[in-house]
Design a protein around this motif. Structure first.
Motif, PDB file in Angstrom:
ATOM      1  N   GLY A   9       0.797  -1.219   0.000  1.00  0.00           N
ATOM      2  CA  GLY A   9       0.000   0.000   0.000  1.00  0.00           C
ATOM      3  C   GLY A   9       0.830   1.270   0.000  1.00  0.00           C
ATOM      4  O   GLY A   9       1.849   1.390  -0.682  1.00  0.00           O
ATOM      5  N   CYS A  10       0.362   2.219   0.826  1.00  0.00           N
ATOM      6  CA  CYS A  10       1.030   3.532   0.898  1.00  0.00           C
ATOM      7  C   CYS A  10       2.462   3.420   1.404  1.00  0.00           C
ATOM      8  O   CYS A  10       3.337   4.176   0.986  1.00  0.00           O
ATOM      9  N   THR A  11       2.698   2.459   2.305  1.00  0.00           N
ATOM     10  CA  THR A  11       4.046   2.287   2.849  1.00  0.00           C
ATOM     11  C   THR A  11       5.016   1.868   1.757  1.00  0.00           C
ATOM     12  O   THR A  11       6.183   2.284   1.757  1.00  0.00           O
ATOM     13  N   LYS A  12       4.529   1.056   0.832  1.00  0.00           N
ATOM     14  CA  LYS A  12       5.388   0.647  -0.287  1.00  0.00           C
ATOM     15  C   LYS A  12       5.733   1.839  -1.169  1.00  0.00           C
ATOM     16  O   LYS A  12       6.863   1.962  -1.662  1.00  0.00           O
ATOM     17  N   CYS A  13       4.738   2.732  -1.353  1.00  0.00           N
ATOM     18  CA  CYS A  13       4.974   3.944  -2.129  1.00  0.00           C
ATOM     19  C   CYS A  13       6.033   4.806  -1.444  1.00  0.00           C
ATOM     20  O   CYS A  13       6.941   5.351  -2.109  1.00  0.00           O
ATOM     21  N   ILE A  14       5.935   4.928  -0.117  1.00  0.00           N
ATOM     22  CA  ILE A  14       6.913   5.710   0.655  1.00  0.00           C
ATOM     23  C   ILE A  14       8.293   5.081   0.553  1.00  0.00           C
ATOM     24  O   ILE A  14       9.314   5.778   0.495  1.00  0.00           O
ATOM     25  N   LYS A  15       8.336   3.767   0.529  1.00  0.00           N
ATOM     26  CA  LYS A  15       9.612   3.054   0.405  1.00  0.00           C
ATOM     27  C   LYS A  15      10.353   3.486  -0.857  1.00  0.00           C
ATOM     28  O   LYS A  15      11.553   3.810  -0.807  1.00  0.00           O
ATOM     29  N   TYR A  16       9.629   3.515  -1.979  1.00  0.00           N
ATOM     30  CA  TYR A  16      10.284   3.875  -3.230  1.00  0.00           C
ATOM     31  C   TYR A  16      10.562   5.380  -3.329  1.00  0.00           C
ATOM     32  O   TYR A  16      11.540   5.807  -3.958  1.00  0.00           O
TER      33      TYR A  16
END
Length: 239
Positions: free
Chosen positions: A5-12
Motif C-alpha cells: 500500500g502507501c508504505t510501499k509507495c513511501i519506500k520507493y
C-alpha cells in the motif's frame, strides 16, 4: 513479501530521495574539490611573504565541504540499501545520521552567514599590507623588494586588477609607465583589487549556500519518509 500500500509507495519515494541525496553528496564533493583546486584561489591563498601566509579561512570551509560530501554519499547509500531491504536497523541508523548531519549543516550555515565577509576582508588586509610594502621606498634590501613585487604581481595577474582603489590604481599604472615599478598586469586593467577580491570570494560563498539549502530540503523529506517507513515496517503483519 514486504510492505504494501502507501508504505510501499513511501519506500520507493525514500529510495528516490536517497538517490538524489547521494548525487547531491557527489556534487558537493565535486564542487568542493573544484574550489580547492581553482587556479585563481590557489594562486592567492598559497602566497607567502616574510613568513606571513594568505588567510586560509576559505580553505577550512572547503575542506569541511569535502568531508560533508563524502559522508553524504555514504549515508545516501545506507539509506538506499535500508529502504530496499526494509531494514529497521539500517533505517534507524540512517535517520540518526541525518539528524546529526542536519544539525551540523544548520550550525555551519549560521557560522557561514555570520562570517560571510571574513574571507574577503582578510584577503584584502593581506593585499593592502603587500601593496603598501611594495610602494614603500624605505626598503633597501633588493631581494625583499623583488619578493614583495612578485607577490603583488601574482595578485594583479590572477585577478586582472591593479591598486587598492581608483586613485592607487592610477598611481601604480603611472609608476609602471615611468619604469619605477612593474606591478600592474601587462593588459593595463584599471579595476581595483578590492572589488575583484570581494567578487571572487562572495560568488563562491553564495554557491556553497545554495547547495547547502537544496541539501537541507532533501534531508527534511528523507527524515520524514525514513520514520514513516520504519513505523510501517514495524506495523506490517509480514514482520
Amino acid at each position: 513479501m514486504g510492505v504494501e500500500g502507501c508504505t510501499k509507495c513511501i519506500k520507493y519515494m525514500l529510495f528516490f530521495f536517497n538517490f538524489i541525496f547521494w548525487l547531491a553528496g557527489g556534487v558537493i564533493l565535486g564542487v568542493a574539490l573544484w574550489l580547492r583546486h581553482d587556479p585563481k584561489i590557489s594562486n592567492l591563498l598559497e602566497l607567502e611573504l616574510d613568513g606571513a601566509h594568505a588567510p586560509s579561512t576559505f580553505y577550512v570551509s572547503v575542506h569541511i565541504l569535502i568531508a560533508v560530501g563524502a559522508v553524504m554519499m555514504v549515508v545516501g547509500f545506507l539509506g538506499c540499501y535500508g529502504a530496499i531491504q526494509e531494514s529497521q536497523c539500517l533505517l534507524g541508523t540512517f535517520f540518526a545520521c541525518l539528524v546529526i548531519l542536519f544539525a551540523c549543516e544548520v550550525a555551519a550555515g549560521i557560522w557561514g552567514f555570520m562570517h560571510r565577509d571574513t574571507v574577503s576582508r582578510e584577503m584584502i588586509n593581506f593585499y593592502n599590507s603587500v601593496y603598501d610594502q611594495a610602494l614603500t621606498q624605505t626598503i633597501t634590501d633588493s631581494e625583499k623588494k623583488k619578493a614583495i613585487a612578485s607577490v603583488l604581481k601574482v595578485f594583479h595577474e590572477t585577478l586582472n586588477c591593479c591598486g587598492k582603489g581608483q586613485g592607487t590604481s592610477f598611481l601604480t599604472h603611472f609608476t609602471d609607465k615611468l619604469g619605477l615599478t612593474d606591478l600592474c598586469p601587462s593588459q593595463g586593467y584599471s579595476i581595483n583589487c578590492h572589488s575583484r577580491i570581494q567578487e571572487l570570494f562572495s560568488d563562491k560563498i553564495y554557491l556553497i549556500g545554495i547547495a547547502a539549502l537544496v541539501v537541507a530540503i532533501i534531508m527534511i523529506f528523507e527524515m520524514i519518509f525514513s520514520m514513516v517507513l520504519c513505523c510501517g515496517i514495524r506495523n506490517s503483519p509480514v514482520y
